[in-house]
Design a protein around this motif. Structure first.
Motif, PDB file in Angstrom:
ATOM      1  N   PRO A  22       0.638  -1.136  -0.073  1.00 37.39           N
ATOM      2  CA  PRO A  22      -0.136  -0.018   0.033  1.00 37.39           C
ATOM      3  C   PRO A  22       0.898   1.099   0.066  1.00 37.39           C
ATOM      4  O   PRO A  22       0.413   2.416  -0.316  1.00 37.39           O
ATOM      5  CB  PRO A  22      -0.919  -0.082   1.232  1.00 37.39           C
ATOM      6  N   SER A  47      -3.667  -1.477  -6.254  1.00 35.46           N
ATOM      7  CA  SER A  47      -5.255  -1.154  -6.264  1.00 35.46           C
ATOM      8  C   SER A  47      -5.855  -1.779  -4.786  1.00 35.46           C
ATOM      9  O   SER A  47      -5.106  -2.803  -4.422  1.00 35.46           O
ATOM     10  CB  SER A  47      -5.590  -2.102  -7.554  1.00 35.46           C
ATOM     11  N   LYS A  48      -6.683  -1.226  -4.655  1.00 35.49           N
ATOM     12  CA  LYS A  48      -7.473  -1.786  -3.441  1.00 35.49           C
ATOM     13  C   LYS A  48      -8.143  -3.084  -3.544  1.00 35.49           C
ATOM     14  O   LYS A  48      -8.554  -3.933  -2.670  1.00 35.49           O
ATOM     15  CB  LYS A  48      -8.613  -0.596  -3.068  1.00 35.49           C
ATOM     16  N   THR A  49      -8.075  -3.410  -4.907  1.00 33.10           N
ATOM     17  CA  THR A  49      -9.104  -4.565  -5.236  1.00 33.10           C
ATOM     18  C   THR A  49      -8.084  -5.857  -5.561  1.00 33.10           C
ATOM     19  O   THR A  49      -8.458  -6.815  -6.030  1.00 33.10           O
ATOM     20  CB  THR A  49     -10.098  -4.441  -6.120  1.00 33.10           C
ATOM     21  N   ASP A  96      -2.910  -1.545   4.395  1.00 35.00           N
ATOM     22  CA  ASP A  96      -3.206  -0.068   4.159  1.00 35.00           C
ATOM     23  C   ASP A  96      -3.552   0.571   5.463  1.00 35.00           C
ATOM     24  O   ASP A  96      -4.442   0.151   6.131  1.00 35.00           O
ATOM     25  CB  ASP A  96      -4.620  -0.120   3.070  1.00 35.00           C
ATOM     26  N   GLU A  99      -7.263   1.583   6.002  1.00 35.89           N
ATOM     27  CA  GLU A  99      -8.142   0.307   5.736  1.00 35.89           C
ATOM     28  C   GLU A  99      -8.722   0.280   7.246  1.00 35.89           C
ATOM     29  O   GLU A  99      -8.183  -0.022   8.212  1.00 35.89           O
ATOM     30  CB  GLU A  99      -7.700  -0.757   5.361  1.00 35.89           C
TER      31      GLU A  99
END
Length: 153
Positions: A22, A47-49, A96, A99
């Protein structure tokens, strides 16, 4: 695997390292602790995904088929390497900081794999079934040799 890089390069391929991270700071620290990993061959899925991981066919620990028993191999760390790992694993974990956690962080659950590439040609592809279930380095080199022939050097 990094010890096999020159042999794979003689065949025209190279080793590419794909990771999740992250932050750039965590990647810099990883490369500092792992100087055998060439920085110019590292690609990071930020990417977050985890789109690059998904595109490569990598899953996560929640996808593991519990009926199979993959062969687990110790990474062959020296005592010094184990200490380096233990003292840095949390700092390098792909978590992250923004998150909101309701369970294990998604980045920690991601599984990796091994590819040997020569341009768009894939000589070897492996997706880890569980952490520690990695290919034998000689099998990776053999696949490159079979795909591209013997070295001309």
């Amino acid at each position: 695997m990094s010890s096999k890089r020159p042999e794979i390069q003689k065949l025209g391929g190279d080793i590419t390292f794909i990771s999740v991270s992250p932050t750039a700071e965590k990647l810099r620290k990883f490369l500092e602790l792992n100087p055998e990993v060439p920085a110019d061959r590292v690609f990071v899925d930020t990417s977050k995904t985890f789109e690059a991981y998904k595109a490569a066919g990598f899953g996560n620990l929640t996808d593991v088929d519990k009926s199979t028993k993959p062969e687990m191999k110790p990474p062959g760390f020296s005592l010094q390497d184990w200490w380096k790992y233990i003292t840095n694993v949390i700092a390098l974990s792909p978590i992250d900081p923004n998150e909101k956690l309701t369970g294990p962080p998604e980045g920690v659950l991601r599984l990796g794999g091994t590819f040997v590439l020569n341009g768009d040609d894939i000589a070897f592809a492996w997706a880890d079934a569980v952490p520690g279930a990695h290919p034998e380095p000689e099998d990776v080199v053999k696949a490159a040799r079979d795909a591209w022939g013997s070295s001309s050097a």
